[in-house]
Design a protein around this motif. Sequence first.
Motif, PDB file in Angstrom:
ATOM      1  N   ALA A  60       6.873   8.782   4.500  1.00 50.22           N
ATOM      2  CA  ALA A  60       8.095   9.404   3.989  1.00 50.22           C
ATOM      3  C   ALA A  60       8.276   9.100   2.505  1.00 50.22           C
ATOM      4  N   GLU A  61       7.911   7.879   2.090  1.00 54.37           N
ATOM      5  CA  GLU A  61       8.034   7.510   0.683  1.00 54.37           C
ATOM      6  C   GLU A  61       7.155   8.400  -0.203  1.00 54.37           C
ATOM      7  N   THR A  62       5.927   8.631   0.243  1.00 48.75           N
ATOM      8  CA  THR A  62       5.023   9.469  -0.536  1.00 48.75           C
ATOM      9  C   THR A  62       5.520  10.904  -0.608  1.00 48.75           C
ATOM     10  N   CYS A  63       6.031  11.417   0.510  1.00 42.99           N
ATOM     11  CA  CYS A  63       6.509  12.798   0.500  1.00 42.99           C
ATOM     12  C   CYS A  63       7.769  12.962  -0.334  1.00 42.99           C
ATOM     13  N   ARG A  64       8.603  11.927  -0.383  1.00 45.42           N
ATOM     14  CA  ARG A  64       9.763  12.003  -1.289  1.00 45.42           C
ATOM     15  C   ARG A  64       9.300  12.095  -2.738  1.00 45.42           C
ATOM     16  N   VAL A  75       7.399   7.545  13.360  1.00 41.38           N
ATOM     17  CA  VAL A  75       6.282   7.490  12.414  1.00 41.38           C
ATOM     18  C   VAL A  75       6.043   6.048  11.969  1.00 41.38           C
ATOM     19  N   VAL A  76       7.099   5.338  11.596  1.00 44.95           N
ATOM     20  CA  VAL A  76       6.974   3.954  11.152  1.00 44.95           C
ATOM     21  C   VAL A  76       6.416   3.083  12.269  1.00 44.95           C
ATOM     22  N   ALA A  77       6.842   3.333  13.511  1.00 48.26           N
ATOM     23  CA  ALA A  77       6.388   2.522  14.644  1.00 48.26           C
ATOM     24  C   ALA A  77       4.881   2.607  14.848  1.00 48.26           C
ATOM     25  N   GLN A  78       4.258   3.706  14.424  1.00 48.53           N
ATOM     26  CA  GLN A  78       2.813   3.870  14.597  1.00 48.53           C
ATOM     27  C   GLN A  78       2.008   2.931  13.695  1.00 48.53           C
ATOM     28  N   ARG A  79       2.660   2.336  12.702  1.00 52.46           N
ATOM     29  CA  ARG A  79       1.973   1.392  11.822  1.00 52.46           C
ATOM     30  C   ARG A  79       2.251  -0.063  12.199  1.00 52.46           C
ATOM     31  N   SER A  80       2.978  -0.278  13.256  1.00 49.23           N
ATOM     32  CA  SER A  80       3.409  -1.632  13.613  1.00 49.23           C
ATOM     33  C   SER A  80       2.258  -2.489  14.122  1.00 49.23           C
ATOM     34  N   PRO A  81       2.128  -3.716  13.630  1.00 52.81           N
ATOM     35  CA  PRO A  81       1.112  -4.634  14.165  1.00 52.81           C
ATOM     36  C   PRO A  81       1.299  -4.929  15.643  1.00 52.81           C
ATOM     37  N   SER A  82       2.514  -4.699  16.158  1.00 56.17           N
ATOM     38  CA  SER A  82       2.775  -4.976  17.567  1.00 56.17           C
ATOM     39  C   SER A  82       1.970  -4.073  18.498  1.00 56.17           C
ATOM     40  N   LEU A  83       1.429  -2.988  17.978  1.00 59.70           N
ATOM     41  CA  LEU A  83       0.585  -2.121  18.793  1.00 59.70           C
ATOM     42  C   LEU A  83      -0.764  -2.759  19.089  1.00 59.70           C
ATOM     43  N   ALA A  93       0.838  -1.204   0.000  1.00 59.73           N
ATOM     44  CA  ALA A  93       0.000   0.000   0.000  1.00 59.73           C
ATOM     45  C   ALA A  93       0.868   1.247   0.000  1.00 59.73           C
ATOM     46  N   LEU A  94       1.919   1.262   0.831  1.00 56.05           N
ATOM     47  CA  LEU A  94       2.810   2.412   0.878  1.00 56.05           C
ATOM     48  C   LEU A  94       3.485   2.638  -0.468  1.00 56.05           C
ATOM     49  N   ASP A  95       3.942   1.550  -1.095  1.00 56.04           N
ATOM     50  CA  ASP A  95       4.599   1.681  -2.397  1.00 56.04           C
ATOM     51  C   ASP A  95       3.642   2.199  -3.464  1.00 56.04           C
ATOM     52  N   ALA A  96       2.424   1.671  -3.465  1.00 60.78           N
ATOM     53  CA  ALA A  96       1.439   2.094  -4.464  1.00 60.78           C
ATOM     54  C   ALA A  96       1.089   3.567  -4.294  1.00 60.78           C
ATOM     55  N   LEU A  97       0.939   4.019  -3.047  1.00 63.82           N
ATOM     56  CA  LEU A  97       0.610   5.428  -2.793  1.00 63.82           C
ATOM     57  C   LEU A  97       1.757   6.344  -3.232  1.00 63.82           C
ATOM     58  N   ALA A  98       2.984   5.923  -2.967  1.00 55.24           N
ATOM     59  CA  ALA A  98       4.132   6.743  -3.364  1.00 55.24           C
ATOM     60  C   ALA A  98       4.223   6.866  -4.889  1.00 55.24           C
ATOM     61  N   LYS A  99       4.017   5.760  -5.591  1.00 55.39           N
ATOM     62  CA  LYS A  99       4.063   5.801  -7.056  1.00 55.39           C
ATOM     63  C   LYS A  99       2.924   6.662  -7.615  1.00 55.39           C
ATOM     64  N   ALA A 100       1.752   6.536  -7.016  1.00 53.95           N
ATOM     65  CA  ALA A 100       0.622   7.349  -7.478  1.00 53.95           C
ATOM     66  C   ALA A 100       0.878   8.827  -7.220  1.00 53.95           C
ATOM     67  N   ALA A 101       1.513   9.131  -6.089  1.00 64.29           N
ATOM     68  CA  ALA A 101       1.852  10.524  -5.790  1.00 64.29           C
ATOM     69  C   ALA A 101       2.822  11.079  -6.830  1.00 64.29           C
ATOM     70  N   GLY A 102       3.803  10.278  -7.215  1.00 62.73           N
ATOM     71  CA  GLY A 102       4.737  10.724  -8.237  1.00 62.73           C
ATOM     72  C   GLY A 102       4.050  11.011  -9.556  1.00 62.73           C
ATOM     73  N   SER A 119      -8.893  16.234  -1.499  1.00 62.91           N
ATOM     74  CA  SER A 119      -8.050  16.762  -2.577  1.00 62.91           C
ATOM     75  C   SER A 119      -6.612  16.443  -2.177  1.00 62.91           C
ATOM     76  N   TRP A 120      -6.114  15.295  -2.636  1.00 64.60           N
ATOM     77  CA  TRP A 120      -4.851  14.790  -2.119  1.00 64.60           C
ATOM     78  C   TRP A 120      -3.645  15.609  -2.563  1.00 64.60           C
ATOM     79  N   GLY A 121      -3.726  16.294  -3.670  1.00 66.12           N
ATOM     80  CA  GLY A 121      -2.616  17.155  -4.053  1.00 66.12           C
ATOM     81  C   GLY A 121      -2.410  18.271  -3.046  1.00 66.12           C
ATOM     82  N   LEU A 122      -3.500  18.875  -2.589  1.00 72.84           N
ATOM     83  CA  LEU A 122      -3.412  19.902  -1.554  1.00 72.84           C
ATOM     84  C   LEU A 122      -2.920  19.293  -0.247  1.00 72.84           C
ATOM     85  N   ARG A 123      -3.486  18.153   0.106  1.00 74.72           N
ATOM     86  CA  ARG A 123      -3.131  17.513   1.376  1.00 74.72           C
ATOM     87  C   ARG A 123      -1.630  17.198   1.427  1.00 74.72           C
ATOM     88  N   LEU A 124      -1.111  16.663   0.346  1.00 73.92           N
ATOM     89  CA  LEU A 124       0.307  16.318   0.319  1.00 73.92           C
ATOM     90  C   LEU A 124       1.203  17.552   0.280  1.00 73.92           C
TER      91      LEU A 124
END
Length: 497
Positions: free
Chosen positions: A390-394, A370-378, A150-159, A349-354
Motif C-alpha cells: 500500500a505504501e508503494t502504491c500511494r 495483505v499485511v498479514a501475508q507478510r507476517s513471520p507468524s505464518l 524494505a517496504l519504506d525503501a521501495l515506496a521512496k524509490a517508487a516516488g 519493468s517496474w513502472g509498468l508493473r506498478l
Amino acid sequence: MFPHTTAFVVSLFVALAAPAAQPPSSAVPRFEPTPCPATVEPGERIDCGLLVVPENRNKAGSRLIQLPVMRLRSRAEHPAADPVFYMPGGPGVSATAHLRSGKRNPLLDERDLVVMEPRGGRMARPALECPEINALKGDIAAGRLRGQKALDALAKAAGRCRATLIASGVDLDGYTTAATADDLEDLRKLLGYAQWNLQGLSYSTRLMLTVLRRHPSGVRSVVLDSVLPPEVNFDEVSATNLQRVLDLVFNGCAVDRECGAAYPDLRQRFAQLVATAERKPLPLKLKESMTGGRPVEVRGAQVVEALYSALHRVDLIPLVPRIISRAAAGDYTELTPLVEDNQGPSTMSWGLRLSVWCSEELPFEDPARVVAQRSPSLGLGGVDEGTASAETCRAWNVATVPAVENEPVKSDVPALVFAGEFDPDTPPDWGRQLLESMPHARYVELRGHSHGASFNPCGAQLTLAFLRDPGAPLPLDCVLGLRGADFGQSASVPPRN
C-alpha cells in the motif's frame, strides 16, 4: 505463470495490405513496418513493426507511444487463417526482448504467431523502467534489506521513479490492462485478421479475459495457462498460495512409502530450517559470480524463496523433501544453487508493473489481509510474495480503474484452461472457477506440474488439437497418464558431481 545476427528487412506493406487503400501515415492507431532486431536468428520468417497508439486512451490529444510487434510466419504450406496472439506473464515482463526464433514452437506448424510488447514494456517507447526498484529487489533477495525498511525503501524509490517518468512526459494513468486490451484489438484490425486465437500465461490470462470482455467478436478461441482472474485479490493470499503447495509436498511425502519412511517429520524439519535461518543466517558458500561479490544473508525468507523457485520446476518438485531435510541437518548442497539462482536485481519493468497493480488490483484488496501475508507468524520467514505494498502504491499515485475491471468475465468464446497441481502463484481453483462464467471453457489440470503447466509436449498436443477445432473432444490420454510427483525420489541418494 509459464515459465526461456544479421538484421533483415521484411516489408509488410504487401504481406499485410488490405484491398482498400492504406490509411495515411498520420492515422492513429497505425502499424508501421520496421526491420526486425539484429538479434533475430538468420533465416527466420519473421515480420516486424510498430503499433502506434495514444498513450492515454481516455484523454483527447494524448501523445503517441510505439509498441514493437513480431509476427512469426507458419511453416505450413497453407496456414490457418486465424493466427495465435501470445503474451507472457507480468505485468512488467517483456514479450519481445528475448524472442529470437520460432523453430521450436509447435504452433507454427499450423498457424502464424503474433507477439506484441505491452505498453510500458522494456522494448516499448516509452519504457517504464525503474532501475532503483530493480536494484532494491536484488538487495531484498540477498537479505540485505528486510521488513519495514524494505517496504519504506521501495515506496521512496517508487516516488522518485514516478517523478522521473512524469518529468519525461509519461502519463502513468494510461498503462492499464484495459488499454493493452484495446491495443490488441487495434493490432488485429490493422493486420487484417477477422479473428484470432489468444494465448496468455499468468497475468496475461487477465489481459486475455479483458479482451473477451471488451472485444469478444475478434476472438475465435482463448488458451489460458495459470489463470489470474480479475476478481481474485492476489496480495491477500500470496503467501497462502505458497503454503498450499508446501502442504501438498508435506502430505505427498507422508503418503509415499519411501519418502514417508525417510522423512517422517518433514513439516517439523521445514519449520526448524526456517527458524534456524531466522536466528542466524545459514553459512552457505555462494559463488561470487552469482552474487556479484556482495554479501548475502540467507535467512528464513531466502530459504523459502529458494524452495518457492524449486516448486516451479517439475524435475525438482519431487526432491523438495530431501532438499529441506538435508538443509535442516546442515547439508546445504542442494539448497545452495537455488539460493544462488535467486540473486541479482529484478528484470521487471517496474513502472509498468506498478501502474497496472496500483490501479486495478490493490485498490480492491483488504489492507489488513495483505499485511498479514507478510507476517513471520505464518512460518515462512516473513517472505513477501505480494506484488506491491500500500505504501508503494500511494507513492505511485495512479487513478483507480472502474470497478468492472475487478469483476468476473462472462464469455461464450471457447476456452482451454490449463492449471498445474503445484502452482505456488495461481492455484488451480482460480482456473477452475472460470467454468462458472464461461460455459464453453474446458479445464485441464496437469498432475505434478506447476506454473506454466501447458509448456510441455502434453500441453502442446492439447493446445494444437483445441486450436484445430475448439469444440471437439480433447485428446486427454497424455493428461490421464500423468503419475504426478514421485516423492520417492527424495529417498534416493543423489549422484555425486
